[in-house]
Structures are given as structure tokens and as C-alpha cells.
Write a protein that holds these residues in place. Structure first.
Motif, mmCIF file in Angstrom:
data_model
loop_
_atom_site.group_PDB
_atom_site.id
_atom_site.type_symbol
_atom_site.label_atom_id
_atom_site.label_comp_id
_atom_site.label_asym_id
_atom_site.label_seq_id
_atom_site.Cartn_x
_atom_site.Cartn_y
_atom_site.Cartn_z
ATOM 1 N N ALA A 44 -10.954 -2.399 5.198
ATOM 2 C CA ALA A 44 -10.063 -1.624 6.068
ATOM 3 C C ALA A 44 -8.765 -1.280 5.337
ATOM 4 C CB ALA A 44 -9.770 -2.410 7.341
ATOM 5 N N TRP A 45 -8.226 -2.254 4.614
ATOM 6 C CA TRP A 45 -6.977 -1.998 3.863
ATOM 7 C C TRP A 45 -7.197 -0.933 2.792
ATOM 8 C CZ3 TRP A 45 -6.370 -4.034 -1.383
ATOM 9 C CH2 TRP A 45 -5.159 -3.657 -1.963
ATOM 10 N N THR A 46 -8.311 -1.068 2.039
ATOM 11 C CA THR A 46 -8.571 -0.120 0.944
ATOM 12 C C THR A 46 -8.780 1.295 1.492
ATOM 13 O OG1 THR A 46 -9.596 -1.888 -0.333
ATOM 14 C CG2 THR A 46 -10.066 0.355 -1.036
ATOM 15 N N THR A 81 0.652 -2.019 -6.664
ATOM 16 C CA THR A 81 1.281 -0.695 -6.565
ATOM 17 C C THR A 81 1.085 -0.046 -5.189
ATOM 18 O OG1 THR A 81 -0.711 0.298 -7.530
ATOM 19 C CG2 THR A 81 1.089 -0.214 -9.048
ATOM 20 N N CYS A 82 0.518 -0.818 -4.252
ATOM 21 C CA CYS A 82 0.318 -0.307 -2.883
ATOM 22 C C CYS A 82 1.664 0.097 -2.274
ATOM 23 C CB CYS A 82 -0.343 -1.395 -2.048
ATOM 24 S SG CYS A 82 -0.321 -1.089 -0.270
ATOM 25 N N TYR A 83 1.680 1.217 -1.563
ATOM 26 C CA TYR A 83 2.924 1.705 -0.970
ATOM 27 C C TYR A 83 3.567 0.683 -0.039
ATOM 28 C CZ TYR A 83 1.722 6.530 -2.341
ATOM 29 O OH TYR A 83 1.422 7.669 -3.023
ATOM 30 N N ALA A 84 2.738 -0.061 0.664
ATOM 31 C CA ALA A 84 3.272 -1.025 1.634
ATOM 32 C C ALA A 84 4.123 -2.076 0.933
ATOM 33 C CB ALA A 84 2.122 -1.700 2.380
ATOM 34 N N TYR A 85 3.635 -2.578 -0.212
ATOM 35 C CA TYR A 85 4.411 -3.584 -0.941
ATOM 36 C C TYR A 85 5.564 -2.933 -1.693
ATOM 37 C CZ TYR A 85 0.119 -6.168 -0.112
ATOM 38 O OH TYR A 85 -0.962 -6.744 0.475
ATOM 39 N N LEU A 102 0.332 5.269 -11.001
ATOM 40 C CA LEU A 102 -1.080 5.137 -11.379
ATOM 41 C C LEU A 102 -1.919 4.609 -10.220
ATOM 42 C CD1 LEU A 102 -0.692 3.626 -14.959
ATOM 43 C CD2 LEU A 102 -1.142 6.003 -14.332
ATOM 44 N N HIS A 103 -1.268 4.323 -9.108
ATOM 45 C CA HIS A 103 -1.979 3.761 -7.945
ATOM 46 C C HIS A 103 -3.203 4.588 -7.558
ATOM 47 C CE1 HIS A 103 -2.409 1.449 -4.256
ATOM 48 N NE2 HIS A 103 -2.524 2.572 -3.593
ATOM 49 N N ARG A 104 -3.067 5.891 -7.628
ATOM 50 C CA ARG A 104 -4.169 6.776 -7.221
ATOM 51 C C ARG A 104 -5.412 6.555 -8.071
ATOM 52 N NH1 ARG A 104 -0.536 11.861 -8.811
ATOM 53 N NH2 ARG A 104 0.985 10.314 -8.185
ATOM 54 N N ALA A 142 -3.710 -4.567 -9.933
ATOM 55 C CA ALA A 142 -2.741 -3.479 -10.087
ATOM 56 C C ALA A 142 -2.777 -2.569 -8.855
ATOM 57 C CB ALA A 142 -3.047 -2.682 -11.351
ATOM 58 N N PHE A 143 -3.963 -2.409 -8.283
ATOM 59 C CA PHE A 143 -4.105 -1.588 -7.066
ATOM 60 C C PHE A 143 -3.244 -2.188 -5.958
ATOM 61 C CE2 PHE A 143 -6.825 -0.766 -3.166
ATOM 62 C CZ PHE A 143 -6.413 0.547 -3.010
ATOM 63 N N ARG A 144 -3.305 -3.505 -5.810
ATOM 64 C CA ARG A 144 -2.532 -4.142 -4.749
ATOM 65 C C ARG A 144 -1.038 -4.109 -5.071
ATOM 66 N NH1 ARG A 144 -3.406 -7.154 -0.126
ATOM 67 N NH2 ARG A 144 -5.669 -7.148 -0.327
ATOM 68 N N SER A 161 -7.758 2.562 4.174
ATOM 69 C CA SER A 161 -6.589 3.144 4.848
ATOM 70 C C SER A 161 -5.505 3.565 3.853
ATOM 71 C CB SER A 161 -5.995 2.133 5.844
ATOM 72 O OG SER A 161 -5.456 1.016 5.164
ATOM 73 N N CYS A 162 -5.781 3.397 2.567
ATOM 74 C CA CYS A 162 -4.825 3.711 1.491
ATOM 75 C C CYS A 162 -4.363 5.180 1.552
ATOM 76 C CB CYS A 162 -5.513 3.427 0.156
ATOM 77 S SG CYS A 162 -4.634 4.041 -1.279
ATOM 78 N N HIS A 163 -3.110 5.393 1.211
ATOM 79 C CA HIS A 163 -2.570 6.762 1.199
ATOM 80 C C HIS A 163 -3.259 7.633 0.136
ATOM 81 C CE1 HIS A 163 0.671 5.787 4.008
ATOM 82 N NE2 HIS A 163 0.770 4.640 3.364
ATOM 83 N N ALA A 164 -3.691 6.998 -0.958
ATOM 84 C CA ALA A 164 -4.375 7.776 -1.996
ATOM 85 C C ALA A 164 -5.762 8.202 -1.501
ATOM 86 C CB ALA A 164 -4.503 6.952 -3.278
ATOM 87 N N HIS A 206 -2.181 2.059 10.310
ATOM 88 C CA HIS A 206 -2.095 0.593 10.326
ATOM 89 C C HIS A 206 -2.085 0.020 8.903
ATOM 90 C CE1 HIS A 206 -2.908 0.931 14.603
ATOM 91 N NE2 HIS A 206 -3.911 1.740 14.284
ATOM 92 N N HIS A 207 -1.841 0.886 7.935
ATOM 93 C CA HIS A 207 -1.991 0.453 6.547
ATOM 94 C C HIS A 207 -1.082 -0.720 6.162
ATOM 95 C CE1 HIS A 207 -3.180 0.648 2.426
ATOM 96 N NE2 HIS A 207 -1.925 0.727 2.032
ATOM 97 N N GLU A 208 0.146 -0.665 6.608
ATOM 98 C CA GLU A 208 1.088 -1.713 6.200
ATOM 99 C C GLU A 208 0.636 -3.073 6.749
ATOM 100 O OE1 GLU A 208 5.070 -0.524 6.763
ATOM 101 O OE2 GLU A 208 5.892 -2.320 5.804
HETATM 102 FE FE1 FES Z 1 -1.580 0.750 -0.055
HETATM 103 FE FE2 FES Z 1 -2.956 2.583 -1.454
HETATM 104 S S1 FES Z 1 -3.505 0.550 -1.009
HETATM 105 S S2 FES Z 1 -1.085 2.792 -0.461
#
Ligand code: FES
Length: 232
Positions: free
Chosen positions: A156-158, A66-70, A111-113, A62-64, A160-163, A197-199
Motif C-alpha cells: 500500500a505504501w509503495t 528519499t520518500c516525500y513523507a520522510y 533519484l526517488h523516481r 534509498a527508496f524509503r 501510493s507513492c507520488h512517483a 494516505h501516503h504519509e
Molecule cells: Fe513516498 Fe514515493 S514512497 S513519495
């Protein structure tokens, strides 16, 4: 159906949309293949999809999802709603009313946060899987490097998350006045660099986790993909 009730439902799922449904079909086939042909572990290598994290896999999943990039991509290219404001080719989507983040899809995405904490919690397991492979073979092998690369990119991806950015730098009215020069500012600056570099990290880390899974499946199928690089 009244407009108010409809606005609460995932509008995207109520509309005929071949792109969305073919994407859902591909996902369903992929998930079926993953569970119908499990590899789990091949000698010292634990498949990232089957490490102990499998117990809580819906949460990191669910974390992936709801990631903003996707989100940006599936809203614009699959749901076609809301499209980017500067998109001249808005088609039917231009006539849709944007009702804010009220419908069920947006509510879930918000709920991503919280899913973020599950995403962080599973990271150590990927390093444990790497360490496990080193101990199992008493050597450094190509397979261990595949697991390590996967763990590093997921980290690195986790991070760099916006949350994560909000946790690190949010909740302060004047961030630069309060935390200037402090440890928190340093962490915030570093996270900001990563966040740019999150996306790219979202897509690359998705590819590396799939690659690691396919690599271990290849080994299990008898392909000669592994070799010892350093003996301890
Ligand atoms: Fe992409 Fe949180 S993992 S915005």
C-alpha cells in the motif's frame, strides 16, 4: 569556500546540528545491531530484512530514505532547511538562501523516481515469504499473519507513492479529456485515493517492518509469541 561551490554541497552536513547528528547516530546503532545480531530465518519465518531482497537492499533503502513523507520531516525537523513557509519560528534558517534543488542532498532525493522501481520489484518477495511460512508449517499461524500484514502495508505504501502517481497519471496535458472514463483514469483515481494516505502509510509500514523483524527475533529468543490458527 566560494558560495557557488558551497551551494552544491549538502549544506545540512556542513552545519553543527545536534538533532541531525544524534539522529544519524541512532540510525548507525540500529544498522549495526541489525547486522551484528542477524536472525535471518526462524524455522518457517524469514525476517523481512533478510529475505532474498537483502541482495538489493540498498535500493529499497534509498527508496524509503528519499520518500516525500520522510523528506518533509527530516528537512523541516532535522535539517531545518527549507522550513515550511508558514513556519513563524524560522530561526537561523530564515537567513539561509534557498538555492533550489541544486545541492547533493536534493540531487539524491530526485533519484526517488528511479528507486521506486526497486521498491516495486521487491514486493513479491514479501508475499513469497508469507507463502513459505504457510508451506513450512502446513498451517496458518500468527507469524504468517504478521508477515502478511507487513507485505500488505508495504504494498500500500509503495503503490501510493507520488512517483507511481506520476507514472500512472503523468505525461498528459489534459488528463481528464484524454483518459476520461478509461482504464487509466480508473487506476489513476484509485491511486489518488491511496496517495492521500501516503504519509500515514509511510510511517505505519516502517513500524510493521520493524515489528515483523522484532517478532521473529522474539521467537528466535524463545518467547512464546506464536500459535496455530488454522491447520490445512
Ligand atoms: Fe513516498 Fe514515493 S514512497 S513519495
Amino acid at each position: 569556500m566560494s558560495t557557488s561551490i558551497k551551494s552544491l554541497l549538502p549544506y545540512e552536513l556542513l552545519e553543527p546540528n545536534w538533532r541531525l547528528w544524534s539522529f544519524i547516530a541512532i540510525l548507525a546503532v540500529g544498522f549495526w545491531a541489525l547486522t551484528a545480531f542477524p536472525v535471518g530465518q526462524y524455522h518457517g519465518y524469514i525476517d523481512p530484512f533478510y529475505s532474498p531482497t537483502v541482495l538489493i537492499v540498498p535500493l529499497p533503502g534509498a527508496f524509503r530514505l528519499t520518500c516525500y513523507a520522510y523528506r518533509k520531516d527530516y528537512h523541516r525537523h532535522l535539517f531545518k532547511h527549507p522550513l515550511g513557509c508558514s513556519n513563524a519560528d524560522r530561526g537561523d534558517a530564515a537567513t539561509r538562501t534557498y538555492t533550489g534543488e541544486k545541492n547533493a542532498v536534493f540531487q539524491l532525493e530526485n533519484l526517488h523516481r528511479y528507486f521506486m522501481y526497486a521498491g516495486i520489484a521487491i514486493l513479491p518477495f514479501f508475499y513469497l515469504d508469507f507463502a513459505h511460512s504457510l508451506l513450512a508449517y502446513d498451517s496458518l499461524r500468527i507469524g504468517s499473519l504478521v508477515l502478511l500484514a507487513n507485505a500488505l502495508l508495504l504494498t500500500a505504501w509503495t503503490l501510493s507513492c507520488h512517483a507511481v502517481r506520476h507514472v500512472v497519471g503523468g505525461n498528459i496535458d489534459c488528463y481528464s479529456c484524454v483518459a476520461a472514463g478509461g482504464v487509466r483514469k480508473e487506476i489513476y483515481d484509485k491511486q489518488s485515493w491511496l496517495n492521500k494516505h501516503h504519509e500515514a502509510l509511510a510511517w505505519v509500514s516502517l513500524l510493521t517492518i520493524i515489528f515483523a523483524d522484532l517478532y521473529i527475533r522474539g521467537l528466535a529468543a524463545g518467547l512464546h509469541l506464536d500459535a496455530t490458527l488454522l491447520r490445512f
